[in-house]
Design an enzyme around this catalytic site. Sequence first.
Site, PDB file in Angstrom:
ATOM      1  CG  MET A  88      -1.899  -1.205   1.145  1.00 40.23           C
ATOM      2  SD  MET A  88      -3.425  -0.969   2.049  1.00 40.23           S
ATOM      3  CE  MET A  88      -2.802  -0.771   3.700  1.00 40.23           C
ATOM      4  N   GLY A  89       2.161   1.089  -0.416  1.00 39.64           N
ATOM      5  CA  GLY A  89       3.062   2.237  -0.502  1.00 39.64           C
ATOM      6  C   GLY A  89       3.619   2.645   0.845  1.00 39.64           C
ATOM      7  CG  LEU A  91       7.097   1.185  -0.904  1.00 42.75           C
ATOM      8  CD1 LEU A  91       7.755   0.841  -2.241  1.00 42.75           C
ATOM      9  CD2 LEU A  91       6.141   0.075  -0.476  1.00 42.75           C
ATOM     10  CG  HIS A  92       8.809   0.109   5.891  1.00 39.25           C
ATOM     11  ND1 HIS A  92       9.038  -1.245   5.977  1.00 39.25           N
ATOM     12  CD2 HIS A  92       7.485   0.287   6.152  1.00 39.25           C
ATOM     13  CE1 HIS A  92       7.921  -1.858   6.288  1.00 39.25           C
ATOM     14  NE2 HIS A  92       6.947  -0.962   6.389  1.00 39.25           N
ATOM     15  N   GLY A 130      11.286  -2.986   5.240  1.00 38.81           N
ATOM     16  CA  GLY A 130      10.523  -4.234   5.324  1.00 38.81           C
ATOM     17  C   GLY A 130      10.004  -4.631   3.941  1.00 38.81           C
ATOM     18  CG  HIS A 131       7.020  -2.276   2.002  1.00 45.85           C
ATOM     19  ND1 HIS A 131       6.983  -1.139   2.778  1.00 45.85           N
ATOM     20  CD2 HIS A 131       5.779  -2.809   2.068  1.00 45.85           C
ATOM     21  CE1 HIS A 131       5.773  -0.992   3.285  1.00 45.85           C
ATOM     22  NE2 HIS A 131       5.018  -1.991   2.878  1.00 45.85           N
ATOM     23  CD  GLN A 172      -2.125  -8.779   4.611  1.00 45.50           C
ATOM     24  OE1 GLN A 172      -3.002  -7.939   4.584  1.00 45.50           O
ATOM     25  NE2 GLN A 172      -0.874  -8.488   4.286  1.00 45.50           N
ATOM     26  CB  SER A 196       3.381   2.382   6.094  1.00 49.49           C
ATOM     27  OG  SER A 196       3.932   1.454   5.193  1.00 49.49           O
ATOM     28  NE  ARG A 197      -2.349   1.760  10.214  1.00 43.16           N
ATOM     29  CZ  ARG A 197      -2.605   0.738   9.379  1.00 43.16           C
ATOM     30  NH1 ARG A 197      -1.726  -0.227   9.228  1.00 43.16           N
ATOM     31  NH2 ARG A 197      -3.736   0.687   8.705  1.00 43.16           N
TER      32      ARG A 197
HETATM   33  O1  PAF Z   1      -0.292  -5.779   3.783  1.00 41.16           O
HETATM   34  C1  PAF Z   1      -0.695  -4.854   3.042  1.00 41.16           C
HETATM   35  O2  PAF Z   1      -0.013  -3.839   2.815  1.00 41.16           O
HETATM   36  C2  PAF Z   1      -2.065  -4.976   2.399  1.00 41.16           C
HETATM   37  O3  PAF Z   1      -2.958  -5.629   3.248  1.00 41.16           O
HETATM   38  C3  PAF Z   1      -2.021  -5.647   1.017  1.00 41.16           C
HETATM   39  C4  PAF Z   1      -1.518  -7.068   1.115  1.00 41.16           C
HETATM   40  C5  PAF Z   1      -1.121  -4.854   0.085  1.00 41.16           C
HETATM   41  C6  PAF Z   1      -3.419  -5.687   0.408  1.00 41.16           C
HETATM   42  O4  PAF Z   1      -3.941  -4.410   0.223  1.00 41.16           O
END
Ligand code: PAF
Length: 273
Positions: free
Chosen positions: A27-28, A30-31, A33-34, A152, A185-186
């Site tokens: 969801m952008g 980005l850090h 971790g991504h 998730q 991100s939060r």
């Molecule tokens: O983990 C996330 O950032 C979101 O839940 C995802 C997997 C991109 C789905 O919108």
Amino acid sequence: MNILFSNHSLTNYRQLLSKSLAFVPTMGALHDGHISLVREAKKSCENVIVSIFVNPLQFNNPEDLKKYPRMIQNDLELLKQAGVDAVFLPSYETIYPPNQEFNIQLSNNSVESVFEGQFRPGHFNGVIQVLHRFFSLIEPDEVYFGQKDLQQCMVVKILIDEYFKHIKFNIVETKREQSGLAMSSRNLRLSKNELQIANQIYQSLLALKNKEVYSQLACEHEIERLNGFGLKTEYLNYVNLPNMVVSSDKNGNQAIVYAGFLGNIRLIDNLLL
Ligand code: PAF
């Protein structure tokens, strides 16, 4: 790096690929971790595509959706440096065309309704809709998810087992700040003082991991300690995986899961045991 906005450009990109494709949904904001997901993806697939889409369907709190950090130029720069081949940047209408219905359900829905499902009603339903759509459009060979969103991961595993058996599912270990705070991100919305307090979550998880005997009482003790710092804990429990059932039984595949608010920022974390 290809930047794809429409389904049409995505299809054209996809058709030209002859080698394996890994997909990292984000969801952008980005850090590292991504980026660690991208690094892992690059180890096993020739091509890596990342999506950036803040999915309104998975936000049960409109204020959280409004305030979710958006920093697209910075994100694109980071992805380029990481050697990503393509970024999918769809609009809301591209993902959810107005003339179509989105109501994918999992037959095994027990994991969706506990913990995050209980405190964020509808959240996983939104995640399922967007990922079903992404997996169908992108047709990846492999997908990469961060362990930080452990529940998730368990839900996505079910989605893949039920709808996309051919996709290889990978979980990448949580990236942490030096303090132990899980990257998120939060965290961008936390003040310096709040960042210090948030570090305590990891301390509690570690303390619970190191207990000789796992017990709900030990969790309650840590909840009290954390709440003393101003955290408003929603849950802190030992659970069994993959079904996310509360359990203090030390044998088996287990994790400790946490969620709570610091001010109006909701933080989650977990440790595998
Ligand atoms: O983990 C996330 O950032 C979101 O839940 C995802 C997997 C991109 C789905 O919108």
